[in-house]
Design an enzyme around this catalytic site. Structure first.
Site, mmCIF file in Angstrom:
data_model
loop_
_atom_site.group_PDB
_atom_site.id
_atom_site.type_symbol
_atom_site.label_atom_id
_atom_site.label_comp_id
_atom_site.label_asym_id
_atom_site.label_seq_id
_atom_site.Cartn_x
_atom_site.Cartn_y
_atom_site.Cartn_z
ATOM 1 N N GLU A 35 36.841 39.115 44.393
ATOM 2 C CA GLU A 35 36.022 38.665 43.261
ATOM 3 C C GLU A 35 36.632 37.427 42.618
ATOM 4 O OE1 GLU A 35 34.255 40.793 39.219
ATOM 5 O OE2 GLU A 35 36.319 41.174 39.838
ATOM 6 N N HIS A 37 38.173 35.018 40.056
ATOM 7 C CA HIS A 37 39.005 35.193 38.869
ATOM 8 C C HIS A 37 39.322 33.825 38.277
ATOM 9 C CE1 HIS A 37 39.427 39.382 40.048
ATOM 10 N NE2 HIS A 37 40.021 39.611 38.897
ATOM 11 N N ASP A 46 42.443 41.489 42.188
ATOM 12 C CA ASP A 46 42.229 42.915 41.933
ATOM 13 C C ASP A 46 42.875 43.807 42.992
ATOM 14 O OD1 ASP A 46 40.877 42.494 39.594
ATOM 15 O OD2 ASP A 46 38.885 42.961 40.369
ATOM 16 N N HIS A 121 39.615 47.327 39.759
ATOM 17 C CA HIS A 121 38.351 46.622 39.521
ATOM 18 C C HIS A 121 37.481 47.432 38.565
ATOM 19 C CE1 HIS A 121 34.946 44.042 40.349
ATOM 20 N NE2 HIS A 121 34.266 45.000 40.959
ATOM 21 N N GLU A 123 34.422 47.517 37.578
ATOM 22 C CA GLU A 123 33.098 48.016 37.957
ATOM 23 C C GLU A 123 33.154 49.172 38.950
ATOM 24 O OE1 GLU A 123 32.346 43.783 36.557
ATOM 25 O OE2 GLU A 123 33.927 44.915 37.571
ATOM 26 N N HIS A 174 39.404 39.647 31.985
ATOM 27 C CA HIS A 174 39.133 39.279 33.374
ATOM 28 C C HIS A 174 39.584 37.837 33.563
ATOM 29 C CE1 HIS A 174 37.095 39.243 37.274
ATOM 30 N NE2 HIS A 174 36.714 38.014 36.954
ATOM 31 N N GLU A 179 45.669 39.761 33.247
ATOM 32 C CA GLU A 179 45.706 39.555 34.688
ATOM 33 C C GLU A 179 46.518 38.311 35.058
ATOM 34 O OE1 GLU A 179 41.979 41.796 36.655
ATOM 35 O OE2 GLU A 179 41.530 39.786 35.931
#
Length: 261
Positions: A35, A37, A46, A121, A123, A174, A179
């Protein structure tokens, strides 16, 4: 196989994996994603982070780290920027659930009886319990620990230390402070430091809209302020997340307090 303090399964031989399972070592299965970032962090963020947390825990507790599940649930605009960014490769919920069940059952067939699913992650969280339940039902004697939320419960004072300019909420963490800080510790060479820049959605309500309005999605894919990140913050997050994983493993799997012989 020397009595391992932990190791990446993908670097082990099949004989070493068989022996680790026979010894009763727990196996940690990181659940990640591929994904976006932002322009400064890699697509595998992730996956790098939960693997890093598991390896940090392995310094104190013998365990095996399975290869991460590298494709996750569809990215939501208000928590991950959405599906419109190049390189974000997501799965349908049913595909993700089937994939997780297949991997869990393969680990059980390998001989592991203590399996931990460690999610990163955001989601993914809604889709993990059912495949764990189905896999456990198909393999009596296998115990599965599910950690959907890897974050410990921080006090207000602790959050103030980690976020001196104010805690924005986990939903916007995010490609942001946490992170980016963790990647400073785990994979600093992967950060495009010259591209680190703050961003945020023009509007961030407590509900969702499909299709997402443009003002829900920052152009960079960054949801908050990675310029506030630091290696020191990342080390604190790594230690605290690792301690939470260790606590859960020892508690639910009845593991000894000292390294195994």
């Amino acid at each position: 196989m020397d009595a391992p303090a932990g190791g990446l399964m993908e670097l082990m031989t099949w004989v070493e994996v068989r022996e680790a399972a026979a010894r009763g070592l727990p196996v940690v299965l990181p659940m990640g994603s591929t994904e976006q970032h932002g322009p400064h962090l890699p697509l595998n963020t992730d996956c790098v982070i939960p693997v890093g947390i598991a390896l940090e825990t392995a310094k104190r507790l013998p365990l095996v780290v399975a290869p991460p599940v590298r494709f996750g649930a569809r990215s939501r605009p208000l928590s991950g920027g959405g599906e419109g960014f190049a390189g974000t490769l997501s799965l349908r919920a049913t595909t993700l659930m089937n994939t997780l069940q297949e991997v869990l059952e393969a680990l059980a067939r390998t001989g592991f009886r203590r399996i931990c699913v460690l999610n990163w992650h955001y989601e993914n969280a809604a889709y993990l319990w059912e495949p764990c339940d189905l896999a456990a039902a198909n393999h009596p004697g296998v115990r599965i620990l599910l950690i959907e939320d890897p974050m410990p419960q921080f006090s207000e004072a602790e959050l103030a230390e980690l976020y001196p300019k104010g805690f924005p909420g986990w939903d916007v963490e995010h490609a942001s402070i946490m992170e980016t800080s963790l990647m400073e510790v785990l994979a600093p060479e992967s950060i495009r430091h010259e591209l680190v820049a703050d961003d945020e959605a023009a509007r961030r309500p407590s509900w969702d809209v499909v299709p997402a309005p443009d003002e829900f999605i920052p152009k960079s894919g960054v949801l908050w302020h990675p310029t506030e990140a630091s290696r020191e913050i990342g080390q604190r997050f790594l230690e605290d997340c690792s301690k939470r994983l260790e606590e859960a493993l020892r508690s639910e799997f009845g593991l000894p307090a000292k390294p195994w012989p």
